[in-house]
Design a protein around this motif. Sequence first.
Motif, short mmCIF file in Angstrom:
data_model
loop_
_atom_site.label_atom_id
_atom_site.label_comp_id
_atom_site.label_asym_id
_atom_site.label_seq_id
_atom_site.Cartn_x
_atom_site.Cartn_y
_atom_site.Cartn_z
N ALA A 174 -78.52 -39.67 -11.58
CA ALA A 174 -77.13 -39.88 -12.00
C ALA A 174 -76.16 -39.21 -11.03
O ALA A 174 -75.17 -39.82 -10.61
CB ALA A 174 -76.93 -39.33 -13.41
N ILE A 175 -76.46 -37.97 -10.68
CA ILE A 175 -75.61 -37.24 -9.72
C ILE A 175 -75.60 -37.95 -8.37
O ILE A 175 -74.55 -38.09 -7.72
CB ILE A 175 -76.09 -35.79 -9.58
N PHE A 176 -76.76 -38.44 -7.96
CA PHE A 176 -76.88 -39.14 -6.67
C PHE A 176 -76.03 -40.41 -6.66
O PHE A 176 -75.30 -40.68 -5.70
CB PHE A 176 -78.35 -39.46 -6.40
N PHE A 177 -76.13 -41.22 -7.72
CA PHE A 177 -75.35 -42.46 -7.79
C PHE A 177 -73.85 -42.18 -7.73
O PHE A 177 -73.10 -42.87 -7.03
CB PHE A 177 -75.67 -43.22 -9.08
N ILE A 178 -73.42 -41.17 -8.47
CA ILE A 178 -71.98 -40.87 -8.53
C ILE A 178 -71.47 -40.32 -7.20
O ILE A 178 -70.39 -40.71 -6.73
CB ILE A 178 -71.70 -39.87 -9.68
N CYS A 179 -72.25 -39.46 -6.57
CA CYS A 179 -71.81 -38.85 -5.30
C CYS A 179 -71.90 -39.80 -4.12
O CYS A 179 -71.12 -39.69 -3.17
CB CYS A 179 -72.64 -37.59 -5.03
N ALA A 180 -72.86 -40.72 -4.15
CA ALA A 180 -73.07 -41.63 -3.01
C ALA A 180 -72.63 -43.05 -3.32
O ALA A 180 -73.05 -43.99 -2.66
CB ALA A 180 -74.54 -41.61 -2.60
N ASN A 181 -71.74 -43.21 -4.30
CA ASN A 181 -71.38 -44.55 -4.76
C ASN A 181 -70.71 -45.41 -3.69
O ASN A 181 -70.84 -46.64 -3.71
CB ASN A 181 -70.49 -44.47 -6.00
N THR A 182 -70.00 -44.81 -2.74
CA THR A 182 -69.32 -45.60 -1.71
C THR A 182 -70.22 -45.87 -0.50
O THR A 182 -69.85 -46.65 0.38
CB THR A 182 -68.05 -44.87 -1.23
N ILE A 183 -71.37 -45.22 -0.45
CA ILE A 183 -72.28 -45.36 0.70
C ILE A 183 -73.43 -46.32 0.41
O ILE A 183 -73.76 -47.18 1.22
CB ILE A 183 -72.85 -43.97 1.09
#
Length: 457
Positions: free
Chosen positions: A336-345
């Motif tokens: 979840a943290i990964f998706f939110i932090c890397a959402n634009t990449i």
Amino acid sequence: MLSSLYAKYKPYYSDNLRLAMPIVVSQLGHTIVHLADSVIVGHFAGTIQLAAVSLVNSLFMLVMVLGLGISYGLTPLIAQENGRKNQEECGRLLSNSLLINFIMGILLYTFVHFGTLLIIDHIGQSPEVVAYAKPYLSYLGLSIIPLMIFQTFKQFTEGLGFTKQAMFISIWGNLLNIILGIIFVKGMFGIAPMGVKGVGLSTLIDRTLMAVVMSFYVFKSVNFKKYLRTFSFTLIDKVRSMKILKIGAPVALQYSFEISAFSGAAILTGTIGAIPQAAHQVSINLASITYMLASGIASAATIKTGTYLGKNNLLDLRRSAIASYHVIIAFMSVTAIFFICANTILPFIYTEDLQVVQIAAQLLIIAGFFQLFDGTQVVGLGVLRGIGDVNVPTFITFVAYWIIGIPLAYFLGITLNMGVNGIWYGLTFGLLTASFLLFFRFQKKTKALVSHTALHV
């Protein structure tokens, strides 16, 4: 408090993870096939053909999970009989499962060929998208037959605790699928460019070879000689077939209710436009990776639960199941943290279309929030499957996704004009509902088992 909790469940964490990790990798293989198709088409064939992949995968995933669900009916039965050290019964169950899964593969291919290929013209999709989708869907439909054969032997070996070989076969199969997909889509080594049709052909070849290799491994390995003494291609009986189907059919419905909800969401998104549909495909592909990882942990929970049930070791059964919940909560929190932090990449893995990337980035934030619910609901289903509780969980999934999730998605996304974001909010609420109801069901069933045993000791 946390240290004492960790000490209490530590043995179960290690046992479950050791069993789960190879299953996670092999389960991921099903999603990697569609991820690879999306990436290859997105980069080498363009947005319209990527939208075609989105449409086909949404329809085909419903067909595929019906088959996968039926095949999963074998695993808890094998685990339970192995726990009882009834090796002869394992071979008889394999015989019946192979026939059931082969017939199921034929039926699903027939449905795709004569049903889905006709339906696709009448669900409000762009004609350009439909034109590219049909040949791709045709190849995927044919690939379900070897996939079901592979699944038979995979579920058999995993039910016995042998999980690594299917993992290795899935890894090599997916590498082959990627290489062939690029060659066919781009047109290399004298082959004419095939576009989206090329990834369908590569998937068919990949799944056929995986079925051959997996079946060869089971019949030739010394690990399974004692189980195969009673195996026969003609040893089919009604009682064992019904035992498999009584678990497999509800499991197929469980998966189909969830996946069909996401397929319905893709179709709803397709009525908005090809760009939102492509963005939906990008985001759902990424979310489905974590879902299949969670599904691998759930499969391990099914095996451990079934084995403990076969041994009548019900206190360890409950503790092992709770440990699986702990593992999935920790894992899905990280994703979840990964998706939110890397959402634009992350969307750039699939496409360079900035409009698609912008919408997909918004959807990945929503996906981050539903990670915990998606993980806990699939583990809840896995644990309950291991103890043979499949009918009530099936009803729960139907209510969560089709009475709550999809109607809310339509209301928010279409009626209130919130677009694809609104559709995903509806899906999130459906996952939350399933997660809580299945956890309450798990608590009720496992506490009752432990209490019943204590009364009779």
